[in-house]
Write a protein that holds these residues in place. Sequence first.
Motif: not given
Length: 293
Positions: A161-167, A202-211, A244-245
């Motif tokens: 997955x590709x993540x673009x974030x603005x903070x 939210x439904x499955x509670x499966x967590x995901x982060x960087x690879x 790198x997700x």
Amino acid sequence: MTTLNFILTFGFVFSLLLSSCESENDPNLNDSKFRLEFSDGSEITENDILFYDSSTHFLFLKKDLEFNQSITGFSVLVDNDTIYTGIMHSCMLSTPPPSPFYITDCFHYGNNILELAFYADSIDLRNDQRIINALKNGNLLRNGLSCHIDSIKVNSFDNYSEVTCTITIKNNDNINYYILDPEKMGELDFNYFTGGLFFQNIDTKVSTGLRWSIPNPDWGNLTINDFSALTSGSEVTYTFKSSDYHKMDNGFYNAIFRFCGTKHNTNEFDLEQDNGRIWVGDAISKIDSILVE
């Protein structure tokens, strides 16, 4: 006339005494004192403190803390009132601390930076108003940085997955802070240094982060050129991206991002710079119901 003068004089003195007693009994009129007392009887008082950052709950000390390994606990007090108590907890342990308030024995940020940590669902008293008032009265209070996630966009592909974030980062103090800049250090290093975003379905509670597909990123070699000055009272907006997700399935996710300072590299820097100070700590931001399609 003599009697009248005596009555007036007595009344004046009595009013002064009454006013003095009222001042002593009024906590809003007193200069309350903050201190941290350890189980061996040693303590940290206001005379030992540079400042307290209420956003990170870090005590910045004037000199290195000579810590006694026999210390098992501590108490945080304002005057003679105990606000909360905690324990010393080894950072080598994989188990969570048995007390909600604790101090680790690793001092990741240096021996002159004491992190008052918290781990529980109970009430967090580290910024109890009595503590804040006492430190503010002593001119020892700072409010640090705050981080806000403005937007997140997730694109999922076959294997990643590709993540673009603005903070947006805001400086809540009246001094300049030097903060890590993804445009200067590069998106790759910035994502790895901060740990990226943490997602939970939210439904499955499966967590995901960087690879963490790159084993040796360059973020361990920070220099002052990786920082930008955030002037007092101002804010800055950054957008950064990573492919790198781990792959995220369709659904709604909650996300957490940790904007951080120098972390384990703190000892390599002089925190006091010519036109400000390098910010140290973590600023956490959360956002709910991110749609992944």
